[in-house]
Design a protein around this motif. Structure first.
Motif, short mmCIF file in Angstrom:
data_model
loop_
_atom_site.label_atom_id
_atom_site.label_comp_id
_atom_site.label_asym_id
_atom_site.label_seq_id
_atom_site.Cartn_x
_atom_site.Cartn_y
_atom_site.Cartn_z
N GLN A 1 0.81 -1.24 0.17
CA GLN A 1 0.06 0.13 -0.17
C GLN A 1 0.72 1.34 -0.01
O GLN A 1 2.03 1.23 0.80
CB GLN A 1 -1.03 -0.12 1.33
N GLY A 2 0.67 2.16 -0.73
CA GLY A 2 1.25 3.25 -0.76
C GLY A 2 0.14 4.55 -1.03
O GLY A 2 -0.93 4.47 -1.41
N SER A 3 0.57 5.72 -0.33
CA SER A 3 -0.47 6.95 -0.20
C SER A 3 0.48 8.19 -0.37
O SER A 3 1.86 8.18 -0.11
CB SER A 3 -1.04 6.93 1.04
N THR A 4 -0.18 9.25 -0.88
CA THR A 4 0.64 10.51 -1.35
C THR A 4 -0.63 11.49 -0.73
O THR A 4 -1.66 11.51 -0.93
CB THR A 4 1.08 10.85 -2.29
N ARG B 1 4.69 4.07 -4.62
CA ARG B 1 4.89 3.76 -3.16
C ARG B 1 4.34 2.36 -2.73
O ARG B 1 5.01 1.46 -2.06
CB ARG B 1 4.24 4.71 -2.33
N ALA B 2 3.39 1.86 -3.69
CA ALA B 2 2.47 0.65 -3.01
C ALA B 2 3.51 -0.47 -3.65
O ALA B 2 3.47 -1.49 -3.03
CB ALA B 2 1.10 0.37 -3.52
N VAL B 3 4.03 -0.31 -4.91
CA VAL B 3 4.92 -1.29 -5.35
C VAL B 3 6.17 -1.51 -4.57
O VAL B 3 6.57 -2.56 -4.30
CB VAL B 3 5.28 -0.81 -6.87
N GLU B 4 6.82 -0.30 -4.04
CA GLU B 4 7.88 -0.42 -3.25
C GLU B 4 7.74 -1.04 -2.00
O GLU B 4 8.31 -1.88 -1.37
CB GLU B 4 8.29 1.10 -3.09
N ASP B 5 6.48 -0.73 -1.28
CA ASP B 5 5.97 -1.47 -0.17
C ASP B 5 5.78 -2.93 -0.30
O ASP B 5 6.21 -3.81 0.41
CB ASP B 5 4.82 -0.85 0.45
N VAL C 1 -4.51 10.35 -1.27
CA VAL C 1 -4.66 9.43 -2.35
C VAL C 1 -3.67 7.98 -1.99
O VAL C 1 -2.56 7.93 -1.90
CB VAL C 1 -4.13 9.95 -3.84
N ILE C 2 -4.64 7.09 -2.13
CA ILE C 2 -4.13 5.64 -1.67
C ILE C 2 -4.06 4.53 -2.88
O ILE C 2 -5.22 4.48 -3.74
CB ILE C 2 -5.23 5.24 -0.44
N ALA C 3 -2.97 4.00 -2.88
CA ALA C 3 -2.95 2.81 -3.98
C ALA C 3 -2.83 1.51 -3.36
O ALA C 3 -1.81 1.48 -2.34
CB ALA C 3 -1.91 3.17 -5.08
N GLN C 4 -3.22 0.24 -3.66
CA GLN C 4 -3.01 -0.98 -2.97
C GLN C 4 -2.71 -1.75 -4.38
O GLN C 4 -3.23 -1.82 -5.45
CB GLN C 4 -4.08 -1.50 -2.43
N VAL C 5 -1.61 -2.56 -4.19
CA VAL C 5 -1.24 -3.62 -5.23
C VAL C 5 -0.84 -4.89 -4.73
O VAL C 5 -0.54 -4.98 -3.56
CB VAL C 5 0.15 -3.04 -6.05
#
Length: 211
Positions: free
Chosen positions: A18-21, A143-147, A199-203
């Motif tokens: 998960q990543g957010s900005t 950021r989600a991919v990095e996490d 803004v949140i993204a999940q992969v």
């Protein structure tokens, strides 16, 4: 080593990242509704049409481009008495959306629409947005991919194996954006505070186990 989740292939590890900005909203979409009641259907429809023309003129006077104003619906229906035997009144409604590309315009636009619509106004909602939303989504996804990769590397290190290539990746739906509702009013201009939005993204990523 296999981390099995449903039909996950063997010799793989599956992780969710998960990543957010954080962004500051700088635009918005205003949902406007108009409603008129009368004993005759034609009178109700004429009234809501007249108010709609005045609202459209008000948005134009405020510098809103015609392409940023869109009709969402027009309706007319009878309202029956409690027993459903006779028509008490006819209700005509008209709805439109107004895109505000500069958030600073919001108080003046809301006030102008309120004045033009009068007591026929029904403000349905005010959705804040970001003009460069694509860049924010891309940053959150990165950021989600990095996490996810960091989690997979920790799992591989703990298991004493080496992480291989990515064999599958999918993005999960993002949470809904914030939506603020407004009540119809003809009082002082409505204050609009941009605040901040996340803004949140999940992969979900699937990695091969190299050895």
């Amino acid at each position: 080593l296999s981390v099995m989740t449903g039909s996950v292939p063997p010799n793989t590890v599956v992780v969710t990242g998960q990543g957010s900005t954080t962004v500051t909203p700088d635009a918005a979409v205003l949902r406007v509704g108009l409603e008129a009641r009368a004993d005759a259907a034609s009178v109700a429809l004429d009234e809501v049409a007249r108010r709609a023309q005045e609202v459209l003129a008000a948005t134009k006077h405020q510098g809103i481009d015609e392409g940023d104003v869109q009709t969402q619906g027009v309706a007319l229906h009878p309202q029956m008495d409690e027993r459903g035997l006779r028509v008490v009144t006819y209700v005509a409604s008209y709805s439109l959306s107004v895109r505000l590309r500069t958030l600073d315009l919001a108080p003046a636009v809301v006030a102008a629409i309120s004045k033009a619509a009068g007591d026929n106004l029904r403000l349905g909602g005010f959705q804040l947005s970001t003009a460069d939303s694509e860049a924010a989504r891309n940053d959150a996804a990165a950021r989600a991919v990095e996490d996810a990769r960091s989690k997979a590397e920790r799992l591989a290190e703990a298991a004493g194996v080496r992480l291989g290539r990515v064999v599958a990746i999918s993005e999960m739906p993002a949470p809904p954006r914030r939506l603020a509702a407004f009540a119809a009013t003809r009082a002082a201009p409505v204050p609009v505070e941009a605040g901040s939005d996340e803004v949140i993204a999940q992969v979900t990523m699937t990695f091969e186990i190299a050895d």
